[in-house]
Design a protein around this motif. Structure first.
Motif, short mmCIF file in Angstrom:
data_model
loop_
_atom_site.label_atom_id
_atom_site.label_comp_id
_atom_site.label_asym_id
_atom_site.label_seq_id
_atom_site.Cartn_x
_atom_site.Cartn_y
_atom_site.Cartn_z
N ALA A 18 0.82 -1.23 0.00
CA ALA A 18 0.00 0.00 0.00
C ALA A 18 0.85 1.27 0.00
CB ALA A 18 -0.97 0.00 1.18
N THR A 19 1.94 1.25 -0.75
CA THR A 19 2.83 2.41 -0.80
C THR A 19 2.56 3.31 -2.01
OG1 THR A 19 4.47 1.00 -1.92
CG2 THR A 19 4.70 1.28 0.47
N ASN A 20 1.60 2.95 -2.85
CA ASN A 20 1.27 3.76 -4.02
C ASN A 20 0.77 5.13 -3.56
OD1 ASN A 20 -0.14 4.92 -6.27
ND2 ASN A 20 -0.25 2.89 -7.20
N PRO A 21 1.38 6.22 -4.01
CA PRO A 21 0.97 7.55 -3.53
C PRO A 21 -0.45 7.95 -3.95
CG PRO A 21 2.55 7.74 -5.34
CD PRO A 21 2.52 6.29 -4.95
N SER A 22 -1.04 7.23 -4.90
CA SER A 22 -2.42 7.54 -5.31
C SER A 22 -3.47 6.92 -4.41
CB SER A 22 -2.64 7.07 -6.75
OG SER A 22 -1.84 7.77 -7.67
N ILE A 23 -3.07 6.00 -3.52
CA ILE A 23 -4.05 5.30 -2.68
C ILE A 23 -4.89 6.25 -1.82
CG2 ILE A 23 -4.25 3.76 -0.69
CD1 ILE A 23 -2.19 1.95 -1.99
N PRO A 24 -4.32 7.27 -1.18
CA PRO A 24 -5.15 8.11 -0.29
C PRO A 24 -6.37 8.72 -0.96
CG PRO A 24 -2.84 8.49 0.16
CD PRO A 24 -2.90 7.60 -1.07
N LYS A 25 -6.28 9.09 -2.23
CA LYS A 25 -7.44 9.72 -2.85
C LYS A 25 -8.57 8.72 -3.06
CE LYS A 25 -5.94 9.36 -7.72
NZ LYS A 25 -5.59 10.14 -8.94
N TYR A 26 -8.22 7.45 -3.26
CA TYR A 26 -9.26 6.42 -3.36
C TYR A 26 -9.76 6.02 -1.98
CZ TYR A 26 -7.79 6.15 -8.22
OH TYR A 26 -7.50 6.46 -9.51
N ASP A 27 -8.86 5.97 -1.01
CA ASP A 27 -9.25 5.64 0.35
C ASP A 27 -10.28 6.64 0.87
OD1 ASP A 27 -9.12 4.25 2.83
OD2 ASP A 27 -7.69 5.72 3.58
N ALA A 28 -10.16 7.90 0.45
CA ALA A 28 -11.06 8.94 0.95
C ALA A 28 -12.51 8.70 0.55
CB ALA A 28 -10.58 10.30 0.45
N VAL A 29 -12.74 7.98 -0.53
CA VAL A 29 -14.12 7.76 -1.00
C VAL A 29 -14.51 6.29 -0.97
CG1 VAL A 29 -14.12 9.83 -2.45
CG2 VAL A 29 -13.36 7.65 -3.43
N ASP A 30 -13.60 5.41 -0.55
CA ASP A 30 -13.91 3.98 -0.47
C ASP A 30 -14.84 3.76 0.72
OD1 ASP A 30 -13.83 1.17 0.11
OD2 ASP A 30 -11.91 1.01 -0.93
N PRO A 31 -16.06 3.21 0.49
CA PRO A 31 -17.00 3.02 1.59
C PRO A 31 -16.74 1.76 2.40
CG PRO A 31 -18.01 2.28 -0.44
CD PRO A 31 -16.65 2.84 -0.82
#
Length: 322
Positions: A202-215
């Motif tokens: 889970a080191t991909n820097p794009s993960i946080p933007k998906y985590d923010a909307v993942d229900p």
């Protein structure tokens, strides 16, 4: 509805406003459950899983038993199921590895997926109940999956075999052909993955933007589960994190379809895997569903899910029985 890409780096940005009305409603209902709120950090995995009573898979629904034959055997001592539709069977044979971040057993929604696959494709489906972490690791799982594939090849041609899976099971589907090659076995015809979990770090820097909307999902507990699965080895090793595989392995990936939603932390690494595999010369298509949550095909009545299963049926070609 969908946006499918064979190459390139274009993706769909996550948004709670995307998707069909049923998809948005399902996402809202999922977000109201305590699941994600209770699964932040790593305390929940560290307190629940080490030393637990080993779990059992979800019972096969009685309605499923009315429409399928069910064969059970032990392969390398591990319970392994094969189900076949009573009507409309084809030559296709699916090996379906279930998700559950490598620590959870096959659940009821997995039976919904398998039922829809057999209904749409007429395929037999073999379900390997691989041993889970933290009790076991990938080092035990892959030899078992090789043995399962050998058993499948007793009655099915390699070109008629499709490896499928969701989440962690999607990563297993993608990585298995590398273990098959090392065992001297032919590659399967194709791969289908629903929301595959392709890099446990889970080191991909794009993960946080998906985590923010993942229900549904959170990151911390998954990383801990991935470390258990790696069993002390580098968690970026190819069989654990296929998105990190070297180019020479990525070039050998069979023709692959990935079905991925944008409200899902797995979206980031699915894009990385697609881009790297295509650059290495593999035929990998990432079908992106804006607004869709993790493993949304587990709810077959969603409009997006119906589209996915129709595409899979065409992908497999519904070959007739001899």
């Amino acid at each position: 509805m969908t946006r499918g890409y064979a190459a390139g780096t274009e993706t769909v940005e996550p948004s709670v406003k995307d998707g069909s009305r049923p998809m948005r409603l399902a996402s809202l209902l999922i977000s109201l459950l305590p699941t994600k709120r209770n699964l932040t950090g790593t305390d929940w995995v560290n307190s629940k899983y080490p030393g637990r009573t080993y779990p059992s898979m979800a019972a096969i629904p009685w309605t499923f038993r009315q429409t399928h034959t069910i064969q059970e055997k032990r392969v390398d001592g591990v319970r392994t199921l094969t189900v076949r539709p009573l009507l409309g069977g084809t030559r296709s044979h699916i090996v379906y590895t279930h998700g559950g971040i490598y620590i959870n057993e096959l659940s009821r929604p997995h039976w919904w997926i398998i039922a829809e696959l057999t209904r749409r494709t007429g395929a037999a489906v073999t379900v390997p109940l691989y041993r889970l972490a933290p009790e076991s690791t990938y080092r035990e799982a892959f030899p078992y999956l090789v043995s399962v594939y050998r058993e499948v090849l007793r009655t099915a041609a390699p070109d008629d075999v499709t490896l499928m899976g969701d989440s962690a099971g999607g990563a297993l589907a993608i990585a298995q052909p590398w273990a098959f090659r090392d065992a001297g076995l032919p590659a399967p015809g194709r791969i289908v993955a629903f929301s595959p979990w392709l890099d446990v770090t889970a080191t991909n820097p794009s993960i946080p933007k998906y985590d923010a909307v993942d229900p549904m999902l959170s990151v911390g507990g998954g990383v801990q589960a991935g470390l258990w699965w790696a069993g002390g080895d580098d968690p970026r090793t190819s069989l654990v994190s296929p998105a990190c595989a070297p180019d020479d392995l990525l070039a050998t990936v069979p023709v692959t379809r990935i079905y991925q939603g944008t409200r899902d932390v797995c979206m980031a690494d699915a894009t990385v895997f697609r881009d790297r595999a295509v650059a290495a010369g593999a035929d990998v298509t990432l079908n992106v569903y804006p607004g869709a949550f993790h493993v949304f095909p587990a709810f077959p009545r969603l409009p997006e899910s119906r589209e996915v299963y129709a595409d899979i049926a065409a992908f497999l070609g519904r070959p007739p029985l001899p």
